[in-house]
Each structure stands twice: as C-alpha cells, then as structure tokens.
Design a protein around this motif. Structure first.
Motif, PDB file in Angstrom:
ATOM      1  N   ALA A 166       0.812  -1.218   0.000  1.00 20.63           N
ATOM      2  CA  ALA A 166       0.000   0.000   0.000  1.00 20.63           C
ATOM      3  C   ALA A 166       0.844   1.266   0.000  1.00 20.63           C
ATOM      4  CB  ALA A 166      -0.939   0.006   1.201  1.00 20.63           C
ATOM      5  N   GLY A 167       2.181   1.135   0.076  1.00 21.92           N
ATOM      6  CA  GLY A 167       3.038   2.303   0.095  1.00 21.92           C
ATOM      7  C   GLY A 167       3.466   2.735   1.476  1.00 21.92           C
ATOM      8  N   GLY A 168       3.064   1.994   2.518  1.00 10.64           N
ATOM      9  CA  GLY A 168       3.552   2.266   3.862  1.00 10.64           C
ATOM     10  C   GLY A 168       4.890   1.586   4.093  1.00 10.64           C
ATOM     11  N   ILE A 169       5.423   1.733   5.303  1.00 15.83           N
ATOM     12  CA  ILE A 169       6.699   1.108   5.650  1.00 15.83           C
ATOM     13  C   ILE A 169       6.459   0.099   6.770  1.00 15.83           C
ATOM     14  CG2 ILE A 169       9.039   1.486   6.536  1.00 15.83           C
ATOM     15  CD1 ILE A 169       8.997   4.232   5.290  1.00 15.83           C
ATOM     16  N   MET A 170       6.967  -1.110   6.571  1.00  8.36           N
ATOM     17  CA  MET A 170       6.898  -2.166   7.565  1.00  8.36           C
ATOM     18  C   MET A 170       8.303  -2.404   8.121  1.00  8.36           C
ATOM     19  SD  MET A 170       3.664  -3.261   7.538  1.00  8.36           S
ATOM     20  CE  MET A 170       3.499  -5.006   7.941  1.00  8.36           C
ATOM     21  N   PHE A 171       8.377  -2.965   9.338  1.00 10.87           N
ATOM     22  CA  PHE A 171       9.685  -3.203   9.933  1.00 10.87           C
ATOM     23  C   PHE A 171       9.681  -4.469  10.787  1.00 10.87           C
ATOM     24  CE2 PHE A 171       7.487  -1.102  13.357  1.00 10.87           C
ATOM     25  CZ  PHE A 171       8.055  -1.609  14.527  1.00 10.87           C
ATOM     26  N   ARG A 172      10.865  -5.020  10.977  1.00  6.90           N
ATOM     27  CA  ARG A 172      11.125  -6.108  11.906  1.00  6.90           C
ATOM     28  C   ARG A 172      12.437  -5.797  12.607  1.00  6.90           C
ATOM     29  NH1 ARG A 172      10.346 -12.066   9.266  1.00  6.90           N
ATOM     30  NH2 ARG A 172      10.133 -12.555  11.483  1.00  6.90           N
ATOM     31  N   THR A 173      12.630  -6.351  13.786  1.00  8.21           N
ATOM     32  CA  THR A 173      13.909  -6.218  14.474  1.00  8.21           C
ATOM     33  C   THR A 173      14.377  -7.590  14.921  1.00  8.21           C
ATOM     34  OG1 THR A 173      12.835  -5.822  16.615  1.00  8.21           O
ATOM     35  CG2 THR A 173      13.407  -3.888  15.284  1.00  8.21           C
ATOM     36  N   GLY A 174      15.688  -7.767  14.978  1.00  3.00           N
ATOM     37  CA  GLY A 174      16.266  -9.030  15.418  1.00  3.00           C
ATOM     38  C   GLY A 174      17.555  -8.798  16.174  1.00  3.00           C
ATOM     39  N   GLU A 175      17.645  -9.340  17.397  1.00  3.53           N
ATOM     40  CA  GLU A 175      18.867  -9.181  18.175  1.00  3.53           C
ATOM     41  C   GLU A 175      20.008  -9.900  17.479  1.00  3.53           C
ATOM     42  OE1 GLU A 175      18.420 -10.280  22.229  1.00  3.53           O
ATOM     43  OE2 GLU A 175      16.680  -8.978  22.577  1.00  3.53           O
ATOM     44  N   HIS A 176      21.053  -9.162  17.197  1.00  4.47           N
ATOM     45  CA  HIS A 176      22.215  -9.697  16.480  1.00  4.47           C
ATOM     46  C   HIS A 176      21.814 -10.331  15.146  1.00  4.47           C
ATOM     47  CE1 HIS A 176      24.387  -8.843  20.139  1.00  4.47           C
ATOM     48  NE2 HIS A 176      23.546  -9.598  20.826  1.00  4.47           N
ATOM     49  N   GLY A 177      20.748  -9.807  14.567  1.00  3.21           N
ATOM     50  CA  GLY A 177      20.307 -10.284  13.257  1.00  3.21           C
ATOM     51  C   GLY A 177      19.627 -11.629  13.277  1.00  3.21           C
ATOM     52  N   GLN A 178      19.087 -12.043  14.425  1.00  2.00           N
ATOM     53  CA  GLN A 178      18.424 -13.332  14.548  1.00  2.00           C
ATOM     54  C   GLN A 178      17.111 -13.166  15.313  1.00  2.00           C
ATOM     55  OE1 GLN A 178      21.516 -16.695  15.259  1.00  2.00           O
ATOM     56  NE2 GLN A 178      22.316 -14.916  16.381  1.00  2.00           N
ATOM     57  N   ASN A 179      16.269 -14.204  15.231  1.00  2.00           N
ATOM     58  CA  ASN A 179      15.014 -14.231  15.994  1.00  2.00           C
ATOM     59  C   ASN A 179      14.224 -12.939  15.806  1.00  2.00           C
ATOM     60  OD1 ASN A 179      15.785 -16.783  17.136  1.00  2.00           O
ATOM     61  ND2 ASN A 179      17.106 -15.665  18.570  1.00  2.00           N
ATOM     62  N   PHE A 180      13.940 -12.644  14.554  1.00  2.00           N
ATOM     63  CA  PHE A 180      13.262 -11.394  14.225  1.00  2.00           C
ATOM     64  C   PHE A 180      11.830 -11.372  14.752  1.00  2.00           C
ATOM     65  CE2 PHE A 180      16.774 -10.948  11.328  1.00  2.00           C
ATOM     66  CZ  PHE A 180      16.916  -9.575  11.147  1.00  2.00           C
ATOM     67  N   THR A 181      11.388 -10.192  15.134  1.00  2.00           N
ATOM     68  CA  THR A 181       9.992  -9.993  15.502  1.00  2.00           C
ATOM     69  C   THR A 181       9.116 -10.112  14.258  1.00  2.00           C
ATOM     70  OG1 THR A 181      10.198  -7.607  15.130  1.00  2.00           O
ATOM     71  CG2 THR A 181      10.651  -8.421  17.365  1.00  2.00           C
ATOM     72  N   ASP A 182       7.804 -10.132  14.452  1.00  2.00           N
ATOM     73  CA  ASP A 182       6.886 -10.141  13.314  1.00  2.00           C
ATOM     74  C   ASP A 182       6.920  -8.783  12.611  1.00  2.00           C
ATOM     75  OD1 ASP A 182       6.089 -12.719  13.932  1.00  2.00           O
ATOM     76  OD2 ASP A 182       4.398 -12.050  15.171  1.00  2.00           O
ATOM     77  N   TRP A 183       6.483  -8.799  11.353  1.00  2.00           N
ATOM     78  CA  TRP A 183       6.376  -7.548  10.619  1.00  2.00           C
ATOM     79  C   TRP A 183       5.342  -6.642  11.285  1.00  2.00           C
ATOM     80  CZ3 TRP A 183       9.747  -6.052   7.090  1.00  2.00           C
ATOM     81  CH2 TRP A 183      10.474  -7.004   6.376  1.00  2.00           C
TER      82      TRP A 183
END
Length: 714
Positions: A489-506
C-alpha cells in the motif's frame, strides 16, 4: 537475398530468406548529437534487452540502451510480440480513424521499421543505415526475424512476433499473460508484411521460455534488461466478472504484456543459470507506464535527446524509408515530448550503497548479484585495489540488489529479495531473505555464510508480495538489526532481530498522517547517539522517522518541509546527533543533487547545498567522515562522478568509469573513504581518498589494480 531499395524489392544472390534494408536515397548528414560512425566493437561485456513491444526499450530503457550501443558492446533486443494493436497506423484522434481498415501485418512491419531506424540512429547517426534481415531459428521447429545492422553487426534485433494482448489491462486469454497463466495452451504468431518468416507458429508456454534460454545461450550476455515484473497496482480496480477465474487478479499501472514479458525472461534465466555458461549475468528491470505517476528523473537535455530517438521511431518526419507498409509507429508519432514516459528512466530496484564492507584483516569485501546469486569479491590485500574473481556466496533467484551490514564482532549479514516462480502447488511470490556469516573471516580468505533464511514478506498474500520494496537494514549500538521495507500500500513495515536473529513479526511504522504512500528508495541510518532514523520520499516531500532513544522504534518526526525529490534517498550521520541527506531534485533543466541537513541543536531539516548539475539519475551515494563529505553518482553519460569537500560537497571531479547499480562507499583499514563500482562486465573499479589531500581521490583502479583514469577537479 532480397534487398529493399527506394521502395522496391531486388532479388540478390544470397540465400532466399535473407533481406537487406537499403536507403532509398543519399544518406543524410549526421547530426552532431549522434555518432558519425559506429563505435569500435568490444567483447568484454554484452547486453540483452527483452521487451514486449517495439517501442518499450526506447521509452523505458533509454538512455542506458543508447549508452550500451555506443560502447561497441554486443547489444541485442528481443521483442516478444508484434504489437499489432488494432492495425491502424494512426492516433485515435485522427479524423476518420474509425473508418480506417485494420491492417495488422502492415502495422507490425511499420513498428519494426521504426525500431530499426531508431536503433540505427543511435548506433551510426544514420536512421537509414542498412540492415540484413533474415529468418533464423533458435528453437527447433520455430523461426523468428533476425535483423543485423551492417555497419555495426554487434547490434541486432530479434522479433518473435507473438500476438499481443491488444489491451493494457483487460484480461484476454489469447495473450502472453493468458499463456503464462494457462488460460490458453498455445499463442500464435502474426506474420508481418513481407516477412522472411513464411509461416505462422504456435508457441506453448515452455516453448517461449526455451526460445529465450536458447537466445541467452547464443549471446551469453553480461547484462539482461527486462521490463517491470513488479508494477504497482491501480488504485481503482475494475471488475471483469465474465473472464475465467485463471485470468482474474490485480490490474497494474503498466501494460499486461510488459509484466508478463518480464515473467518469461525470469523463468528463462532460472533455467539458463542452472546450465553451464561462460560468464555470469546481471539483471536490470525497468519501470513502465508507472513512471507517468512519479516525479521526472531525467534532466531537460537528456529528455530532449531521448525524444528525438522516439520521434524517429514514430515516423514524425514522414520521410520515405522505402517500405510501403510504413516507416514507423504513428500512434507514437511526434507526441513523445508530451508523454511522461519520455522523461524518466527508473530501475525497479532503487539500489544500495551498502554492498561493500571491511573484513577484520583490513581487506574490503564487495557483494553483488550475478546469476541470481550473491557473489563476493575480496581485495588481495588491505588497500591494494586488486580484487579476486567473484566467489559464489549462495542464494537462488535473488533479484535487484543485496545489502551488507556489519556487526560489532566484525561478522557480516546480507539482505536481499527472492522471487519464487510459480510451479505446481507453489504460488508466484516474492520474499525478503537474509544470510549471516558463519564466523569471523580468516586472514586472506573469502567470508563464508550460513544458509539463506526467509524473513517472509510484509504482505502474506502472494499477489501483494510481488509489490513489496527492497529491504534496508541498520545495526544499532546494542547489536539489534532494524529492517525496513515498503509494503503493497506504500507504507513502511519493519522487523527487528537481536544480532540479526530471531526477528519480531512484521509491523507497521506509524505515519504522522495515515496512510503514507512512499516511493521505494528509502534509507535508514544510526546517529552517533544510537538513535535509528528512516527517511522516505512521497510525491510531495520527504518523510522522516526517528527513535526517541537507542533501541526504540522510530516514530514520525516533525515535517521536514523539504521539497519533493526524484525518489531515492541517502542518509548519513553528522557529529552531535545530526543527519545529512542526499537526493536528486526532480528532472528539470538541470536535475541537481540536493543536500539537506538536520542539526541536533536546530531539530529541523534545511536545504544546505545545490550541487552543480551533472545530469544522470538514480541514488547518489553519500559518506560523511568528520568534516569531509563525499558524493558518488551517475552523470549524463552513465559514468560515476565524485565530489569531495569540507563541510559541504565540493565540485564534481572528472568523470570516472561506466557502472551499474549504486556506487559503494566505505572506509578502508587506514580510514580512507573508498568508492567501489561494479562494471557492466561484472568487474570492479575503485578509487580512494588521497591521504595527503582529502579534497581529491586517487586514480580509478581497474579490477586488477591498474590505473584507469585520473580523477581531478573539473
């Protein structure tokens, strides 16, 4: 051999089935804007364009197509359909248009003539430069038209002449899209007037793919150019209740033939990459009709030159080419100056400058996509400027670009996008993927990475996932990776992951005024206080998000009040918590690079520099080292230009080398800012800031470390 001359046909002595196109009169004087003679042929690189209709490459791939032709490299364009439309070679507004007869074979020939004339003009300066025209076979049992420019035989056109959809978006079973989706089992060809191909053929889906594979095997291109496989959906969806379910789906801001031609070449590349071939291939995909909704990104002079080529294709002069079928496409005619497709050239992948990173032993490592996989080049020794051959890191059907981030322990992590082609029980979709380095790289070795992991997509629906943007990742001081991508839709989504692992949901990145609708080409950076900043452009301004504190999710910041940009943004931190942004202004007379700063003590954005014009388009790489700022971007010749200055950018330095993608900027083991670019031949060039004079760079060094060109202030 059959020869065209002055509108007549002459039987030659060569084999029947080969024709020669000759000028009907004396050659015209060359315009100084075009070459007086063809470029000397080179073989280190080659280009293959795959288009749906004869004008597609002229509208959507230029000026890059012309730059390739002028380089002397083999440049071959494959046109899948005849583009026969309604067979009337006139604009719909022409008086008496409805009463005009539908002459599709003649109109196809006129469009072929137009592309040939425009191509000859780019290559030789003479739109009537002769061509050899013949029937040839790439796939057993099928013939196509092959056109070879006699003055520059490395320039060729291939016409498969499949029937086109004849509608931009209305579903039709007898079309490339219908064949791709299985709504029809075969698609016929339409034989143009006076074709050396004597019979009609019926292609199955796999036979179109196999034909393209055979062409890839014949020409072994280093760069394949396609139309847009991932166009944006239309805001208003028109229902088609009477069409079969297999043909239903989203309609997009592009021609259905454009999109499907990109799907077919993607499928062909997947097969080609699985077979032995002599050199790797990069892929560039170009936006189509959608550019008319976006800010202009070409300057006035580049647009005017592009329009001259389109006018030749459109037969705007009305001059005789010797063919009674017509000498161009009058549906284009002289109207290209008024069409927004003419003043843009946009890649679907906006590029990233973060594809070069330092290794623990001081060498630099560069990562890019060839053959749909990540390849890694490493320096032979720290600061040498001599690069290894590419080593395959892994991945399959990765597309567009790859970003590399560096963790505090020196290990690297890669992010890209993977296309999953449709097969039985597998939907056509795209997903974001990542790979982490297994361990610290041993001195002198190539970094090794673990398996590629899917991070899914901001859109769970397969059809919507096709429109997801390219990922942008940053690492904060605590080692958390913040990953951002544009959604359907043109919005921005994000995820985070400690040390690049085990990312949160979008999750959605909140907008100050919901909903936001940003262009792809966003960027993110961490300031020296550990806060994450995100910037993105829409068609009116630049939007900014920032964390209130380290580790927190970025929130909408105050309005930037910055003007609209051409799209792609580059962000870098300033000392004291400030941020600096580089972007291109929308294509005007000069299309300058703009610099905007947000100082911590002021808390607002301000335009600080308008750089001298160099033309060009696309993302400008930006690096701030103390008080020294470095810019690297494309100029109007397709070459990299550098700017270095104290506090603010200095003058652009003398042009460097041709390249593709976005320049990479990184600091080497000695703290010197280093700019690296990837050539059309899959080889790297680099330049470093001089140790004794931060206002200049060393000469450009080739892949082998040899001096290419001295970079001096212009």
């Amino acid at each position: 051999m059959l020869q065209y001359t002055g509108g007549g046909l002459v039987m030659g002595s060569a084999a029947v089935g080969a024709w020669e196109w000759l000028t009907p009169g004396p050659a015209k004087k060359h315009h100084t804007e075009f070459p007086a003679q063809p470029a000397k042929a080179v073989t280190s690189e080659s280009f293959l364009q795959v288009i749906a209709h004869p004008d597609d490459s002229l509208y959507f791939m230029n000026p890059e197509l012309e730059q390739s032709i002028r380089s002397g490299a083999p440049t071959v364009t494959v046109c899948l359909t005849g583009g026969e439309s309604d067979g009337r070679n006139a604009l719909a507004q022409t008086p008496g248009y409805p009463q005009m007869p539908e002459r599709r074979p003649e109109f196809v020939r006129a469009r072929i003539n137009g592309l040939r004339e425009a191509t000859a003009q780019m290559a030789t300066g003479d739109w009537l430069s002769p061509w050899k025209v013949e029937a040839t076979s790439f796939l057993k049992g099928f013939q196509v038209e092959l056109h070879t420019l006699r003055a520059a035989p490395q320039v060729q056109l291939i016409f498969m002449e499949l029937v086109e959809a004849r509608f931009i978006k209305t579903p039709r079973a007898e079309s490339l899209r219908g064949l791709w989706l299985g709504a029809t089992q075969t698609l016929p060809t339409l034989i143009p007037t006076a074709s050396p191909v004597r019979r009609q053929f019926h292609y199955q889906r796999q036979q179109v793919i196999e034909s393209l594979v055979a062409i890839l095997e014949r020409y072994q291109p280093t760069v394949v150019r396609t139309l847009d496989p991932n166009p944006t959906h239309r805001a208003q969806q028109q229902p088609y209740p009477d069409v079969p379910p297999v043909l239903r789906g989203l309609s997009h801001y592009d021609h259905q033939d454009h999109t499907t031609s990109a799907f077919f070449i993607q499928a062909a590349l997947a097969e080609y990459w699985g077979r032995r071939h002599s050199r790797p291939t990069a892929v560039e995909s170009y936006l189509g009709y959608e550019v008319s909704l976006l800010p202009t990104n070409l300057d006035t002079a580049t647009t005017a030159h592009k329009v001259k080529i389109l006018d030749t294709y459109g037969w705007s002069s009305g001059k005789d080419c010797g063919d009674p079928a017509g000498c161009g496409d009058r549906k284009v005619g002289a109207r290209s100056k008024d069409v927004r497709w003419s003043n843009n050239c946009r890649h679907r992948a906006p590029g990233t400058q973060h594809w070069v990173q330092p290794l623990p032993d001081g060498r630099l490592a560069a990562f890019a996509l060839l053959d749909g996989a990540v390849q890694c080049w490493t320096e032979s020794s720290a600061g040498s400027g001599v690069w290894s051959k590419p080593a395959k890191i892994g991945g399959a059907m990765l597309e567009g670009q790859v970003q590399a981030v560096r963790h505090s322990d020196g290990t690297l992590q890669l992010f890209s996008v993977r296309t999953v082609l449709p097969v039985r029980d597998q939907d056509h979709r795209r997903e974001i993927v990542t790979a982490r380095q297994d361990a610290r790289t041993a001195p002198g070795r190539t970094p090794a990475f673990g398996p590629w992991e899917s991070l899914g997509s901001p859109e769970s629906d397969p059809e919507r996932s096709m429109e997801v943007g390219y990922p942008v990742a940053v690492v904060d001081p605590k080692g958390t990776v913040h990953l951002f991508a544009r959604d359907w839709a043109g919005g921005i989504m994000f995820r985070t992951g400690e040390h690049g692992q085990n990312f949160t949901d979008w999750d959605h990145l909140a907008g100050a005024d919901e909903p936001v609708h940003v262009l792809d080409g966003l960027d993110a950076a961490v300031d020296d206080k550990g806060r994450v900043h995100v910037v993105a452009a829409d068609t009116r301004t630049v939007l900014h998000w920032m964390s209130d504190a380290p580790g927190e999710t970025p929130q909408p910041a105050d309005p930037t009040r910055l003007p609209t940009t051409a799209g792609e943004l580059s962000l870098t931190p300033l000392s004291g918590g400030g941020m600096r942004l580089a972007a291109r202004e929308p294509g005007t007379v000069q299309a300058r690079v703009l610099i905007a700063d947000r100082l911590e003590n002021k808390g607002r954005w301000q335009l600080t520099t308008q750089c001298a014009p160099i033309g060009g388009y696309g993302r400008v790489a930006l690096e701030q080292e103390g008080g020294t700022v470095v810019l690297a971007g494309r100029d109007d010749k397709g070459q990299v230009r550098l700017s270095v200055g104290s506090g603010r950018p200095g003058p652009w330095q003398r042009q460097g080398v041709p390249y593709r993608g976005t320049p990479g900027i990184v600091r080497d083991a000695r703290g010197r800012t280093t700019v690296v670019v990837l050539g059309m031949d899959g080889r790297l060039s680099s330049a470093r800031a001089r140790a004794a004079a931060k206002a200049s760079f060393t000469s450009w060094l080739s892949h082998e470390g040899q001096d290419r060109s001295e970079v001096q202030a212009s």
